[in-house]
Design a protein around this motif. Sequence first.
Motif, PDB file in Angstrom:
ATOM      1  N   LEU A 187       0.775  -1.132  -0.001  1.00  0.00           N
ATOM      2  CA  LEU A 187       0.275   0.166  -0.046  1.00  0.00           C
ATOM      3  C   LEU A 187       0.851   1.331  -0.011  1.00  0.00           C
ATOM      4  CD1 LEU A 187      -2.661  -1.010   2.606  1.00  0.00           C
ATOM      5  CD2 LEU A 187      -2.711  -1.332   0.227  1.00  0.00           C
ATOM      6  N   GLU A 188       2.013   1.294   0.664  1.00  0.00           N
ATOM      7  CA  GLU A 188       2.784   2.362   0.947  1.00  0.00           C
ATOM      8  C   GLU A 188       3.467   2.449  -0.666  1.00  0.00           C
ATOM      9  OE1 GLU A 188       6.692   4.361   3.321  1.00  0.00           O
ATOM     10  OE2 GLU A 188       4.876   3.446   4.332  1.00  0.00           O
ATOM     11  N   GLY A 189       3.719   1.638  -1.292  1.00  0.00           N
ATOM     12  CA  GLY A 189       4.410   1.731  -2.541  1.00  0.00           C
ATOM     13  C   GLY A 189       3.412   2.408  -3.543  1.00  0.00           C
ATOM     14  N   ILE A 190       1.890   2.200  -3.416  1.00  0.00           N
ATOM     15  CA  ILE A 190       1.239   2.928  -4.239  1.00  0.00           C
ATOM     16  C   ILE A 190       1.092   4.201  -4.011  1.00  0.00           C
ATOM     17  CG2 ILE A 190      -1.195   3.034  -4.984  1.00  0.00           C
ATOM     18  CD1 ILE A 190      -1.438  -0.081  -4.307  1.00  0.00           C
ATOM     19  N   ALA A 191       0.853   4.402  -2.547  1.00  0.00           N
ATOM     20  CA  ALA A 191       1.010   5.930  -1.902  1.00  0.00           C
ATOM     21  C   ALA A 191       2.219   6.653  -2.421  1.00  0.00           C
ATOM     22  CB  ALA A 191       0.700   5.677  -0.684  1.00  0.00           C
ATOM     23  N   ARG A 192       3.194   6.009  -2.622  1.00  0.00           N
ATOM     24  CA  ARG A 192       4.523   6.751  -2.783  1.00  0.00           C
ATOM     25  C   ARG A 192       4.359   7.202  -4.301  1.00  0.00           C
ATOM     26  NH1 ARG A 192       8.661   7.678   0.795  1.00  0.00           N
ATOM     27  NH2 ARG A 192       8.485   6.637   2.734  1.00  0.00           N
ATOM     28  N   GLN A 193       3.878   6.359  -5.205  1.00  0.00           N
ATOM     29  CA  GLN A 193       3.541   6.606  -6.622  1.00  0.00           C
ATOM     30  C   GLN A 193       2.575   7.581  -6.729  1.00  0.00           C
ATOM     31  OE1 GLN A 193       2.641   3.338  -9.262  1.00  0.00           O
ATOM     32  NE2 GLN A 193       3.202   1.933  -7.655  1.00  0.00           N
ATOM     33  N   ILE A 194       1.325   7.844  -5.930  1.00  0.00           N
ATOM     34  CA  ILE A 194       0.726   8.843  -5.871  1.00  0.00           C
ATOM     35  C   ILE A 194       1.173  10.334  -5.577  1.00  0.00           C
ATOM     36  CG2 ILE A 194      -1.418  10.066  -4.874  1.00  0.00           C
ATOM     37  CD1 ILE A 194      -2.335   7.217  -4.538  1.00  0.00           C
ATOM     38  N   VAL A 195       2.306  10.123  -4.555  1.00  0.00           N
ATOM     39  CA  VAL A 195       3.032  11.327  -4.216  1.00  0.00           C
ATOM     40  C   VAL A 195       3.925  11.826  -5.344  1.00  0.00           C
ATOM     41  CG1 VAL A 195       4.834  12.294  -2.667  1.00  0.00           C
ATOM     42  CG2 VAL A 195       2.811  10.970  -1.737  1.00  0.00           C
TER      43      VAL A 195
END
Length: 335
Positions: free
Chosen positions: A236-244
Amino acid sequence: MTSYVGHDKPRKIFLQAFARDKLHHAWILAGDKGLGKAAFAQRAAHLLLNSRNAQPGFSDSQDDEAGHLLAAGSHPDFRLLRRGAKGDKEEKKARDNGLDSLDEHELARNIKVDQIRALQQLFQNQASISDYRVVVIDAADDLERAGANALLKNLEEPPKNTIFFLISHMPDRLLPTIRSRCQMLRFDPLEAEDMRAVLKTAAPNLGAEDLETLVRAGEGSPGRALQYAEVGLAELEGIARQIVKSGDRDNSLKSELARKLSLKAATPRYRAFLDRVPSLIAEHIKGPDLACSMQNIEKWREASELAASALPKALDNQAVIFRLGSLMGGLAKEG
């Protein structure tokens, strides 16, 4: 027991007191949740209960009598006090599967006064097979008022050769009279290298990328990092960092998060995601690539308030995820 890593200062203070036979009768182990205070108490108890054959420092061995009995939860000179089951249904589940099988909502709100009073049976007799008796309260913050007052009487007139460990996440909320009768050991967040060592031991199957993600997400707390590992937060954090990084202007990444977190079965992952997002935003706006502007601070504030209120107010999961995603994506627009 796994190897105990970090917290050199409190360990040194305690071991020096033990070596000099100047142990205080009560210790407050103070610091945020998940830092390793309970593990420290367990190893200190093992040292004390094996004092007739003590090894220098904290031993991780269970090959001695004290280690075997502590692992089995049956040492006659040791008591661990925690919140018990909330009701009869939960009590049966705890009997069948152990207290650790209960979720937070299945536990009583407090450690009851009767649990403190039950210690008198331990204190009425001399230690059975050890030089010491050890009581660990995890956490002292959970004591109901009457229980705290009952404990205070034991701290004011401590039973002979009895050592108390009071684990506390919020020591300032303990009764001042309890704090004044204890020696305080403060636990700080672990450094990244110590975090890696703890996580490699506790979760040996972690890949290198997930390990580094959890080191960052744990913010010095191995307990928090391991909770994140259990629910698969690294993905999930990997996806969140892609959003950032990208801003996610087509909402595809937000939609992916919503799919993964909207089902009821995903509640533990959703809870972990809510816990992590404000810290991830704070980490990003404090970094060298983005100025800590008032607009970005406002994004962090809104994310923190939304994450804190989402579960208590039963807000729609998808709406919360999309709004948090928009706040993270807004960082990319200003980068």
